[in-house]
Design a protein around this motif. Structure first.
Motif: not given
Lengths: 528, 318
Positions: B27, B24, B71, B68, B286
């Motif tokens: 990102f 997180a 993903w 996000y 990521l």
């Protein structure tokens, strides 16, 4: 001694003497290594191309994010790779002459609005499918339709309609353009089966080599296409493009014989590198230029007096000597130099003039607050140093410049074309029309000086439709002078392409269209 | 349940949470950088029209939070997705890159770890005499030089002048192991020089610390020779701090060698990550970030477990 040398040269041409033998015998005759090396190269060239072997190019400008989709090529490695497997309709040669690749021939209507390209007879894509005019049209469609994200979008925007007629691909333009064939040689406009709609990154084209393996950001390996239509070019059995982004790694790889050619030799080491006996440094003056750009619609740059003051305050020769180390030429605040066809060399060269700069600065009525010039290492090689030199020469004329150093990351999205005064570069274009259309037309997306002059646009359009070269040259001369005297462009220098080539590679010839013989090295060179 | 099994299970569960938090964070930070993938790809050649088209194609026109969680959902089902920039499968690309990185790290570690420990032991044995001073001097000098400098020096002498080793590490799966080792000889040498000092100094310091203990004096009074005292009594008690430093350096060999990769044009993970960050290729950033974080977490767990095993007091807690 001359007879002896001549005899030796002939032996080389006949393929009966190696380079080592030749150099040794020449040295015994008292010939310097440099002269002997040139003589050997000449003799070997006279022997004609040798087939086979592998060319290994060490190239700066590759990332693991690269793709084989021609629409998205922007850095050197994808372009170098693309030259292997793909071809556009036409090719622009070192002297600006056009020759046919996928197109065998072309013709224009008298008003230069309708262009017909005849597709070469009997050529095939690397997947075995034969090339049709339909494929050509679909390629142009993919680059120009509304979903296009192609780097060539600006080039193909002027197309009004397209159609095919047997083996002929016909383009009708909205406004006449005498230079359209040059635009069709753009490296994005690679002809792909069905225009590459289903799989743009499949690397299937009509090129002289076929992609064997591709590791983005590492290397691309190609082998000779046995079905290529032209047997006079592309002599290597296989060809590799090796990504070497680090300048020292690149020169070391060439010196240690791991690669045969490298691009982007740093000017500061070029002369030192040239002393190495196994290679030569090759520089060719191109159309690329390093610039300081001012937005003419933003204060204080909206005052032409201030723009002139800054143009006189830059020491062009000093920049060429110190930033380019002599590998380049001075600019004249217009994006055109002698490398372009129809260049008018009678326009006077602007030089560093403290007195004139101070006069114009005074006349501009500027309040004396520092003028902010934005720069970054990535703006062009040596941009930060160039900005500092500019600051000093302007200081001497009483003009206060303040340098603001920006990060490389995001420079093109956040600073260039957004901030009113910054460093930048242009790669140049094959013809004047394209350069002016790309960045100086009022409606151009990349009009990075915000130069919007109706009379300039009119001249550009009339020159584009003009098929009489003398008249065209005259119009281009006026346009150049207008940009030079009233535009927002400070163009102190044109940079050379600097390659370094191993002595094993024969047939190298500088090409102002791009580095590494405009990336045609795998086609036009061979190993002796 | 054995306390160590419990500890490892706990650490792994915590590690998983840490990985999600790290992803997180990565990102968010990548999103916070100026520009996006579309702008980075088109660069100076961007027009508003082509930008919008490319963004739509990459799905960048959707809100970041949606992207996000998409993903995250993908990675939890084992799908790393495809790169934004070239549409290549990330798992396949990473496999090759990771194998290269581990190959380089393995050989560097295989040579440097034993070498560092042996040099450390020698330094302790001849403390403050010339072997100690020489070992410390050389290793500290090599760690003090920037790694690219060491790399350039080695390239100049061994590749350009002597032609002993290639100047860039051009490896491919079609090469034999011996050819591959020849190709990576110089980068391995650089990495060894870079990590040697830290581990050697730690070994030396840890053992010297133990050497102050009363039982070392006892061992000496028993009549054991210098090396026997160190090997049998001092070293086992100094393993915990040494393993910690070894693990930190191993993690460095896996995740921190981007400069060496660039200089030797070695196709490892570091170069891949840097390219992805420059082009704002968020899924690749990521994936790399999470793998790097996982490497750190796993090596740290190993270090902890090893220190517990080597310490009877921790192994049999009351």
């Amino acid at each position: 001694m001359n007879d002896k040398l001549e005899y030796m040269s002939k032996t080389v041409t006949a393929g009966k003497m190696t380079r080592r033998e030749f150099m040794g015998k020449a040295a015994a005759l008292g010939v310097s290594a440099a002269v002997a090396s040139t003589m050997f190269a000449d003799a070997a060239r006279a022997a004609g191309p040798v087939k086979g072997g592998t060319l290994r190019q060490g190239v700066q400008g590759g990332e693991s994010t690269n793709t084989q989709d021609p629409a998205l090529w922007a850095s050197d490695v994808p372009i170098a790779g693309g030259r292997h497997w793909a071809e556009p309709l036409l090719e622009v040669g070192p002297n600006g002459e056009l020759s046919g690749l996928v197109a065998e021939s072309y013709e224009a209507s008298a008003d230069a609005k309708v262009w017909r390209f005849k597709v070469r007879n009997g050529i095939t894509f690397s997947n075995g499918k034969s090339v049709t005019s339909e494929d050509v049209m679909r390629t142009m469609e993919r680059h120009s339709n509304e979903d296009s994200k192609s780097g060539a979008l600006g080039i193909v925007k002027g197309i009004e309609s397209m159609r095919t007629d047997g083996d002929v691909f016909e383009v009708t333009l909205a406004t006449a353009n005498a230079d359209l064939p040059y635009l069709m040689a753009d490296y994005h406009l690679m002809i792909q089966p069905d225009g590459g709609f289903d799989n743009p990154a499949a690397a299937i084209g009509t090129g002289a080599y076929i992609l064997e393996s591709d590791e983005p950001g590492v290397r691309q390996v190609y082998k000779r296409n046995p079905n290529y239509w032209n047997n006079d070019v592309a002599h290597y059995e296989s060809s590799e493009v090796i990504v070497l982004n680090d300048a020292t790694a690149r020169t070391a790889a060439l010196q240690s014989g791991q690669v045969d050619m490298i691009n982007r030799v740093e000017p500061k080491i070029a002369q030192l590198l040239d002393r190495a006996p196994t290679l030569s440094v090759q520089n060719v003056s191109g159309r690329g230029h390093y610039v300081f750009i001012m937005h003419v619609d933003t204060a204080p740059f909206d005052a032409n007096e201030l723009r002139l003051a800054l143009k006189y305050a830059v020491n062009r020769q000093e920049l060429v000597d110190k930033i380019l180390r002599g590998y380049g030429g001075v600019g004249n605040d217009m994006p055109i130099n002698a490398a372009y066809p129809l260049f008018d060399d009678s326009i006077p060269q602007r030089t560093y003039d403290m007195k004139k700069a101070a006069e114009h600065y005074k006349a501009s009525g500027h309040d004396g607050s520092p003028i902010i010039l934005r720069t970054a290492d990535g703006a062009f090689p040596g941009a930060v140093d160039a900005a500092a030199l500019f600051q000093q020469s302007a200081q001497a004329a009483g003009i206060p410049l303040e340098i603001k150093r920006e990060p490389n990351d995001g420079y093109w999205s956040e600073v260039w074309n957004k901030q009113p005064f910054c460093c930048s570069y242009w790669g140049g274009r094959p013809v004047q029309d394209q350069m002016y259309t790309t960045a100086y037309l009022s409606t151009a997306d990349w009009n990075d000086t915000k130069f919007k002059r109706p009379e300039f646009d009119e001249m550009l359009l009339s020159a584009r439709a003009e098929l009489d070269n003398a008249k065209r040259k005259e119009i281009y001369s006026k346009m150049g002078s207008l940009v030079r005297d009233e535009g927002g462009l400070i163009l102190p220098m044109f940079n050379d392409f600097i390659d370094a080539v191993s002595n094993k590679v024969q047939g190298y010839e500088g090409d102002p269209n791009g580095p590494m013989m405009n990336w045609y090295a795998p086609h036009k060179t061979w190993k002796a | 349940m054995h306390p160590i099994v419990k500890l490892v299970a706990q650490r792994l569960a915590l590690g998983l949470l840490l990985l999600i938090a790290a992803s997180a964070l990565i990102f968010g930070l990548t999103e916070a950088l100026p520009g996006d993938a579309a702008q980075a790809i088109l660069g100076q050649a961007a027009t508003p029209e082509s930008l919008a088209n490319l963004r739509a194609e990459m799905g960048l026109d959707r809100p970041p939070v949606t992207r996000y969680f998409e993903w995250l959902g993908g990675i939890l089902t084992g799908d790393m997705g495809v790169a934004l920039t070239n549409k290549l499968d990330i798992a396949t690309s990473i496999q090759g890159r990771m194998a290269n990185t581990l190959f380089l790290a393995f050989w560097a570690a295989l040579i440097s770890v034993p070498l560092a420990i042996i040099l450390g032991l020698i330094a302790v044995r001849y403390q403050n005499r010339w072997p100690d001073k020489m070992i410390s001097g050389i290793t500290l000098a090599s760690i003090s030089l920037p790694e690219f400098m060491i790399a350039y020096i080695l390239i100049f002498f061994f590749a350009v002048k002597l032609f002993w080793a290639p100047s860039f590490a051009n490896i491919s799966s079609s090469m034999s192991l011996l050819e591959q080792l020849h190709a990576i000889a110089l980068p391995v040498a650089v990495l060894i020089l870079v990590v040697l000092a830290h581990m050697m100094r730690m070994t030396r310091a840890a053992i010297l610390n133990v050497m102050q203990s009363a039982y070392i004096e006892t061992a000496e009074l028993k009549g054991l020779s210098g090396f026997q005292v160190i090997a049998r009594h001092a070293f086992p008690n100094a393993i915990a701090p040494i393993v910690n430093v070894v693990m930190i350096n191993m993690a460095y060999l896996v995740v921190g060698v981007v400069v060496v990769e660039v200089v030797f044009a070695y196709p490892g993970m570091g170069q891949y990550l840097v390219d992805a960050v420059v082009k704002r290729d968020v899924p690749v950033v990521l994936a790399c970030g999470v793998i790097f974080a996982a490497v750190y977490i796993i090596l740290n767990i190993i270090a902890d477990v090893v220190s517990i095993f080597t310490n009877p007091r921790l192994r049999h807690p009351k």
